[in-house]
Design a protein around this motif. Structure first.
Motif, PDB file in Angstrom:
ATOM      1  N   ALA A 224       0.831  -1.205   0.000  1.00 31.44           N
ATOM      2  CA  ALA A 224       0.000   0.000   0.000  1.00 31.44           C
ATOM      3  C   ALA A 224       0.867   1.258   0.000  1.00 31.44           C
ATOM      4  CB  ALA A 224      -0.936   0.001   1.203  1.00 31.44           C
TER       5      ALA A 224
ATOM      6  N   TYR B 295       2.831   1.679  -3.539  1.00 30.01           N
ATOM      7  CA  TYR B 295       2.072   2.127  -4.709  1.00 30.01           C
ATOM      8  C   TYR B 295       1.267   3.396  -4.457  1.00 30.01           C
ATOM      9  CZ  TYR B 295       3.361  -2.296  -6.827  1.00 30.01           C
ATOM     10  OH  TYR B 295       4.080  -3.344  -7.356  1.00 30.01           O
TER      11      TYR B 295
ATOM     12  N   TRP C  12      -2.341   2.127  -5.438  1.00 33.58           N
ATOM     13  CA  TRP C  12      -2.543   0.829  -4.777  1.00 33.58           C
ATOM     14  C   TRP C  12      -3.936   0.286  -5.100  1.00 33.58           C
ATOM     15  CZ3 TRP C  12      -4.932  -0.253   0.426  1.00 33.58           C
ATOM     16  CH2 TRP C  12      -4.673  -1.572   0.849  1.00 33.58           C
TER      17      TRP C  12
ATOM     18  N   SER D   3      -1.786  -3.118  -9.205  1.00 32.35           N
ATOM     19  CA  SER D   3      -1.206  -1.787  -8.963  1.00 32.35           C
ATOM     20  C   SER D   3      -0.175  -1.438 -10.016  1.00 32.35           C
ATOM     21  CB  SER D   3      -0.563  -1.747  -7.568  1.00 32.35           C
ATOM     22  OG  SER D   3      -1.510  -2.064  -6.555  1.00 32.35           O
TER      23      SER D   3
END
Length: 297
Positions: free
Chosen positions: A201, A204, A208, A253
């Motif tokens: 998380a 990205y 994400w 992602s």
């Protein structure tokens, strides 16, 4: 017009601030605001599509979590991963109860319930999405309902599961209270949710895939799960990481981050991202997704 919330959907606090803006990379390219509750740490989309507005965000061809058939390689990987997880999910619930009555809230196309039924469980499912529900009923007939209101009031279950479903529920508090009314005193509530403080998380950021706005209305971290436990007077019995999620979420992602990169490069980068996320999580506990097992106090 989107509906605007004046209170946190989890703890009902009015103390929240705008946290970030996230684009729906999967479907519409619309941008949505996430707010963060100062009290319970829950992130939530605000304003958000209402229950009557949300349907089209699930019905685009590009959105495939409610489909049985794969239309491209990424969907094929998703479904192979899902099929592998189905057997593991039943193995997991049987750590707590060997057999009994199982309610899967947000059962999708019904594969998990079908596997549980084959192992002797008495099953019931709730699936609001019409397309997914119709596919589930081909497998399970009248065992799959549209809403909780169709479940008999006196019905009780040994295990109630919400696998990547809690983040989709508009009436969060009301729904959980209703579900707990159907849970036996020695039963288990099993919830799986993404973790917005995982390594993938953070890597990205706004790309994400775990944000998945506006379909994901809420985003949980450890503090928000603790608040969830306290709000509903639950005991947290067990936490299990979903290690495969880091790979699949990283793959999506990578696609959002750079649409020009070749598929082979995306898969390679996603593989390494998933490995690193799981490696770091062994120390921090911050896996891409976790399964939380609760009981009533």
């Amino acid at each position: 017009m989107l509906e605007r919330l004046s209170k946190c959907p989890l703890c009902k606090s009015g103390r929240f601030l705008n946290y970030t803006e996230i684009t729906d990379h999967a479907v519409t390219r619309e941008t949505f605001i996430l707010c963060k509750c100062s009290d319970c740490q829950l992130l939530f989309t605000n304003p958000r599509p209402s229950t009557t507005q949300i349907g089209p965000y699930y019905n685009f061809p590009e959105y495939f979590s409610h489909a049985d058939k794969a239309k491209n390689l990424t969907q094929w990987i998703y479904q192979k991963t899902r099929n592998y997880n189905i057997s593991k999910k039943v193995d997991f619930i049987q750590q707590f109860k060997k057999k009994g009555k199982l309610l899967d809230y947000g059962c999708g196309t019904g594969e998990f319930l079908k596997e549980a039924k084959s192992r002797g469980w008495k099953i019931a499912g709730i699936e609001p999405n019409e397309k997914a529900r119709n596919q589930a009923r081909l497998k399970l007939k009248d065992k799959v309902k549209y809403s909780l209101e169709e479940i008999k009031k006196e019905a009780s279950f040994d295990i109630i599961t919400l696998y990547h479903v809690l983040e989709h529920i508009h009436d969060l508090r009301k729904t959980i209270k209703k579900l707990l009314n159907h849970l036996k005193s020695d039963g288990y509530l099993i919830i799986a949710v993404p973790n917005y403080e995982s390594h993938d998380a953070k890597k990205y950021g706004k790309y994400w895939a775990g944000w998945d706005v506006p379909r994901h209305l809420y985003h949980f971290n450890t503090a928000a799960i603790e608040s969830f436990k306290n709000e509903f007077d639950l005991e947290l019995c067990s936490v299990k990481p979903m290690k495969l999620d880091s790979f699949y979420v990283s793959l999506l992602s990578e696609g959002y981050l750079d649409k020009q990169t070749s598929l082979l490069t995306k898969y390679w980068k996603a593989f390494h991202s998933g490995l690193k996320s799981n490696k770091l999580a062994r120390k921090s506990g911050e896996y891409s997704s976790n399964i939380f097992v609760f009981q009533k106090k």
